[in-house]
Design an enzyme around this catalytic site. Structure first.
Site, PDB file in Angstrom:
ATOM      1  N   VAL A  30       0.846  -1.139  -0.291  1.00 52.02           N
ATOM      2  CA  VAL A  30       0.542  -0.102   0.635  1.00 52.02           C
ATOM      3  C   VAL A  30       0.650   1.486   0.014  1.00 52.02           C
ATOM      4  O   VAL A  30       0.479   2.185  -0.481  1.00 52.02           O
ATOM      5  CB  VAL A  30      -1.218  -0.365   1.316  1.00 52.02           C
ATOM      6  CG1 VAL A  30      -1.781   1.023   1.480  1.00 52.02           C
ATOM      7  CG2 VAL A  30      -2.366  -1.502   0.902  1.00 52.02           C
ATOM      8  N   VAL A 130     -19.698 -12.097  -3.923  1.00 50.74           N
ATOM      9  CA  VAL A 130     -19.855 -12.450  -4.948  1.00 50.74           C
ATOM     10  C   VAL A 130     -18.687 -13.251  -5.074  1.00 50.74           C
ATOM     11  O   VAL A 130     -17.386 -12.725  -5.847  1.00 50.74           O
ATOM     12  CB  VAL A 130     -20.482 -11.913  -6.651  1.00 50.74           C
ATOM     13  CG1 VAL A 130     -20.932 -12.907  -7.390  1.00 50.74           C
ATOM     14  CG2 VAL A 130     -21.525 -10.916  -6.087  1.00 50.74           C
ATOM     15  N   GLY A 132     -17.436 -14.717  -2.702  1.00 52.92           N
ATOM     16  CA  GLY A 132     -16.575 -15.690  -1.631  1.00 52.92           C
ATOM     17  C   GLY A 132     -15.204 -15.131  -2.464  1.00 52.92           C
ATOM     18  O   GLY A 132     -14.596 -13.505  -2.581  1.00 52.92           O
ATOM     19  N   GLU A 188     -26.441 -23.482   6.519  1.00 52.33           N
ATOM     20  CA  GLU A 188     -26.655 -22.999   8.478  1.00 52.33           C
ATOM     21  C   GLU A 188     -28.736 -23.464   8.224  1.00 52.33           C
ATOM     22  O   GLU A 188     -28.549 -24.067   7.813  1.00 52.33           O
ATOM     23  CB  GLU A 188     -27.293 -21.605   7.588  1.00 52.33           C
ATOM     24  CG  GLU A 188     -25.785 -20.694   6.722  1.00 52.33           C
ATOM     25  CD  GLU A 188     -26.610 -19.020   6.618  1.00 52.33           C
ATOM     26  OE1 GLU A 188     -26.898 -18.427   7.897  1.00 52.33           O
ATOM     27  OE2 GLU A 188     -25.304 -18.604   6.361  1.00 52.33           O
ATOM     28  N   LYS A 203     -26.552 -12.156  -5.617  1.00 53.58           N
ATOM     29  CA  LYS A 203     -25.885 -12.168  -7.117  1.00 53.58           C
ATOM     30  C   LYS A 203     -25.646 -11.964  -8.235  1.00 53.58           C
ATOM     31  O   LYS A 203     -24.990 -11.366  -9.025  1.00 53.58           O
ATOM     32  CB  LYS A 203     -25.024 -13.253  -6.663  1.00 53.58           C
ATOM     33  CG  LYS A 203     -24.393 -13.623  -5.094  1.00 53.58           C
ATOM     34  CD  LYS A 203     -23.526 -15.428  -4.014  1.00 53.58           C
ATOM     35  CE  LYS A 203     -23.215 -15.278  -2.928  1.00 53.58           C
ATOM     36  NZ  LYS A 203     -23.340 -16.671  -3.142  1.00 53.58           N
TER      37      LYS A 203
HETATM   38  N1  LIG Z   1     -19.505 -15.869   6.356  1.00 50.11           N
HETATM   39  C1  LIG Z   1     -19.260 -16.512   4.225  1.00 50.11           C
HETATM   40  O1  LIG Z   1     -18.384 -17.354   4.446  1.00 50.11           O
HETATM   41  C2  LIG Z   1     -19.769 -15.422   3.710  1.00 50.11           C
HETATM   42  C3  LIG Z   1     -19.195 -15.141   2.543  1.00 50.11           C
HETATM   43  C4  LIG Z   1     -19.685 -14.325   1.599  1.00 50.11           C
HETATM   44  C5  LIG Z   1     -20.302 -13.126   1.787  1.00 50.11           C
HETATM   45  N2  LIG Z   1     -20.445 -12.904   3.196  1.00 50.11           N
HETATM   46  C6  LIG Z   1     -20.687 -11.948   3.854  1.00 50.11           C
HETATM   47  O2  LIG Z   1     -19.994 -11.035   4.878  1.00 50.11           O
HETATM   48  C7  LIG Z   1     -21.096 -10.072   5.554  1.00 50.11           C
HETATM   49  C8  LIG Z   1     -20.818 -11.260   6.772  1.00 50.11           C
HETATM   50  O3  LIG Z   1     -20.761 -12.443   7.490  1.00 50.11           O
HETATM   51  P1  LIG Z   1     -20.456 -13.309   8.217  1.00 50.11           P
HETATM   52  O4  LIG Z   1     -20.904 -15.133   8.464  1.00 50.11           O
HETATM   53  O5  LIG Z   1     -19.322 -12.321   9.062  1.00 50.11           O
HETATM   54  O6  LIG Z   1     -21.477 -12.712   9.760  1.00 50.11           O
HETATM   55  P2  LIG Z   1     -21.664 -13.511  11.175  1.00 50.11           P
HETATM   56  O7  LIG Z   1     -20.479 -13.930  11.386  1.00 50.11           O
HETATM   57  O8  LIG Z   1     -22.703 -13.109  11.129  1.00 50.11           O
HETATM   58  O9  LIG Z   1     -20.673 -12.033  11.467  1.00 50.11           O
HETATM   59  C9  LIG Z   1     -21.677 -10.802  11.699  1.00 50.11           C
HETATM   60  C10 LIG Z   1     -21.164  -9.265  12.811  1.00 50.11           C
HETATM   61  O10 LIG Z   1     -22.203  -8.448  12.948  1.00 50.11           O
HETATM   62  C11 LIG Z   1     -21.775  -7.591  14.005  1.00 50.11           C
HETATM   63  N3  LIG Z   1     -23.217  -6.776  13.906  1.00 50.11           N
HETATM   64  C12 LIG Z   1     -24.642  -7.961  13.889  1.00 50.11           C
HETATM   65  N4  LIG Z   1     -24.939  -7.047  13.799  1.00 50.11           N
HETATM   66  C13 LIG Z   1     -24.637  -5.943  14.742  1.00 50.11           C
HETATM   67  C14 LIG Z   1     -24.974  -4.362  14.466  1.00 50.11           C
HETATM   68  N5  LIG Z   1     -26.416  -3.492  14.641  1.00 50.11           N
HETATM   69  N6  LIG Z   1     -23.702  -3.780  15.235  1.00 50.11           N
HETATM   70  C15 LIG Z   1     -22.453  -4.055  15.172  1.00 50.11           C
HETATM   71  N7  LIG Z   1     -22.092  -5.013  14.596  1.00 50.11           N
HETATM   72  C16 LIG Z   1     -23.370  -6.053  14.258  1.00 50.11           C
HETATM   73  C17 LIG Z   1     -21.757  -8.911  14.793  1.00 50.11           C
HETATM   74  O11 LIG Z   1     -21.638  -8.761  16.546  1.00 50.11           O
HETATM   75  P3  LIG Z   1     -21.385 -10.200  17.134  1.00 50.11           P
HETATM   76  O12 LIG Z   1     -19.616 -10.273  16.510  1.00 50.11           O
HETATM   77  O13 LIG Z   1     -21.348  -9.301  18.460  1.00 50.11           O
HETATM   78  O14 LIG Z   1     -22.563 -10.724  17.127  1.00 50.11           O
HETATM   79  C18 LIG Z   1     -20.387  -9.637  14.002  1.00 50.11           C
HETATM   80  O15 LIG Z   1     -19.295  -9.902  14.249  1.00 50.11           O
HETATM   81  C19 LIG Z   1     -22.283 -11.114   5.469  1.00 50.11           C
HETATM   82  O16 LIG Z   1     -23.177  -9.822   4.709  1.00 50.11           O
HETATM   83  C20 LIG Z   1     -22.116 -12.176   4.373  1.00 50.11           C
HETATM   84  O17 LIG Z   1     -23.257 -11.429   3.773  1.00 50.11           O
HETATM   85  C21 LIG Z   1     -20.035 -13.736   4.281  1.00 50.11           C
END
Ligand SMILES: NC(=O)c1ccc[n+]([C@@H]2O[C@H](COP(=O)([O-])OP(=O)(O)OC[C@H]3O[C@@H](n4cnc5c(N)ncnc54)[C@H](OP(=O)(O)O)[C@@H]3O)[C@@H](O)[C@H]2O)c1
Length: 430
Positions: A30, A130, A132, A188, A203
């Site tokens: 960077v 989209v 990953g 899930e 997507k």
């Molecule tokens: N997981 C995958 O493989 C994947 C792949 C591609 C894209 N994504 C995208 O990436 C994003 C995150 O996915 P993830 O799987 O990492 O979700 P996750 O494991 O459910 O984590 C969500 C995080 O957001 C926090 N959070 C929820 N509500 C909140 C609020 N109101 N204020 C502040 N923090 C808040 C949670 O806090 P706490 O930890 O305190 O609960 C947690 O740390 C989503 O948009 C998902 O579609 C995920």
């Protein structure tokens, strides 16, 4: 370069780890160190394991963090529409760059984010939204900008690909394959978004918007999930040298009046085993892009999971950080084509129809007449069995979806048709 990290779950925690592990390389790439200014979460007391980060950086006040003067880049890995939209719009309008993995928000209201980015002259990157880890959006929005993309066909949901691959390999039914996916952590507890095609539709909207320089939302996408795919459908596909995949298909072409338009759909379809997408197994993703000058391109890899998704997020962080240091902006949203989305009834597709029929003379002619009435041309017919086992398998040539669907409805009403065992679309030249 100071980051506000919103979310520290599956993806966010991996972003923290990668930022720590690769700090020296990232600084070199960077041109300045990347530091975390704060991490917003929902539950302060949650056990996050041994994260290489100062615990005092955590906060539950995401909006307050976004507004801080010492934040340059906002990374949103929380998900959902609100409050993520409010945070990102606030960041972008105030000139902060944003990186997000939030496909649901981008597909429902990406326009608000792009408008805010234009207003604040800020960068908005979302490679992780989209497929990953697969570098796909940057090629669409940059590398292929000299070309004309005609079609994007993808397997963009790992959960459903795992389920369909298991059904294909073992002959299992949908419920059994879903149970296996859940046990192995590929599905899930509530699999609706995956198995009903909502995730793939989001997507598809993002891909279509980028490929065709138009704003396409999830509501524009025709969506069917895989819950209706049976073991018998999988067996029919096998008999034809095909496999069944949940495909997202975005194509550009003339509508019924001849005007340029786009068609975007997500549904299960049979594809020949020789098609490059047929060999994409387990929870992998792949996207097949067809462009006028480039020809056929295939992007393949892991579409989900903390680490692969964080890889894409990190790539975006490096890109926006470099831009900020250089005082430049990434190319802004390209929607000049502004193409309308044509209705599903006008999408040209092919059907594979398996019918249980009466064992009497003239059945074939009657059935063929129903297809001819709607100008649906038949590619192949296979007649087999006698008496109660008599069946017909018809595969059509390409025809408008509306004509194909109406043909099936009329067949259903014929007294010589005892039942329609399966109806599947066929894609990819089978
Ligand atoms: N997981 C995958 O493989 C994947 C792949 C591609 C894209 N994504 C995208 O990436 C994003 C995150 O996915 P993830 O799987 O990492 O979700 P996750 O494991 O459910 O984590 C969500 C995080 O957001 C926090 N959070 C929820 N509500 C909140 C609020 N109101 N204020 C502040 N923090 C808040 C949670 O806090 P706490 O930890 O305190 O609960 C947690 O740390 C989503 O948009 C998902 O579609 C995920």
């Amino acid at each position: 370069m100071r980051l506000a990290l919103l979310g520290c779950g599956t993806v966010g925690a991996e972003v923290v780890r990668l930022l720590h592990e690769q700090a020296a390389d990232l600084t070199a790439r960077v041109g300045a160190p990347i530091e975390i200014a704060g991490i917003a979460v929902r539950r302060m007391g949650r056990d996050r394991g041994p994260l290489p980060v100062d615990p005092t950086l955590f906060t539950t006040d995401a909006l307050g963090l976004v507004k801080r003067d010492d934040v340059d880049v906002v990374v949103e890995v929380v998900g959902g529409i609100e409050p993520a939209r409010t945070w990102l719009v606030e960041a972008l309008r105030s000139g902060k760059s944003a990186v997000t993995a939030n496909k649901a928000l981008l597909a429902e209201d990406g326009g608000s984010l792009h408008d805010a980015a234009a207003e604040g002259q800020a960068d908005l990157y979302y490679e992780a939204a989209v497929a990953g880890a697969i570098p796909l959006l940057r090629p669409l929005r940059e590398s292929l900008h000299g070309d004309r993309i005609t079609r994007v066909t993808g397997i963009v949901n790992g959960t459903t690909n795992f389920i369909l691959s298991a059904m294909d390999a073992t002959g299992a039914g949908f419920t059994e394959a879903l149970e296996e996916a859940t046990e192995l952590g590929y599905a899930e507890a509530d699999p609706t978004a995956d198995v009903e095609g909502f995730d793939a539709a989001a997507k598809a909207a993002i891909l279509a918007s980028l490929a065709f320089h138009s704003r396409v939302t999830a509501a524009d996408v025709h969506r069917e999930g895989i819950t209706g795919v049976t073991a018998a459908d999988v067996a029919s596909a096998k008999a034809m040298g095909c496999t069944i995949k949940l495909l997202c298909i975005a194509s550009r072409g003339p509508d019924s009046t001849g005007a340029d338009s786009v068609s975007v759909r997500v549904h299960p379809a049979m594809i020949p085993r020789t098609h490059p997408l047929a060999s994409v197994g387990d929870a992998f993703n792949a996207v097949f892009v067809e462009a006028e000058a480039a020809g056929q391109l295939m992007f393949y890899g892991r579409g989900a999971g903390g680490s692969p998704t964080a890889s894409a997020v990190l790539g975006d962080i490096v890109a926006v950080a470099r831009n900020r240091l250089a005082g430049v902006r990434a190319p802004s949203e390209s929607v000049y084509a502004d193409l309308p989305v044509r209705p599903m009834g006008e999408a040209v597709t092919r059907y594979h129809i398996s019918l249980d029929v009466a064992d009497r003379a003239g059945v074939l002619a009657t059935v063929a007449g129903v297809f001819a009435k709607r100008d649906v041309s038949i590619a192949t017919v296979r007649q087999s069995g006698r008496a109660d086992d008599a069946s017909l398998v018809v595969v059509t040539h390409g025809a408008p979806e509306a004509a194909l669907a109406a043909t099936v409805e009329e067949l259903r009403g014929l007294d010589i048709v005892r039942s329609i065992a399966s109806v599947l679309r066929v894609e990819g030249g089978a």
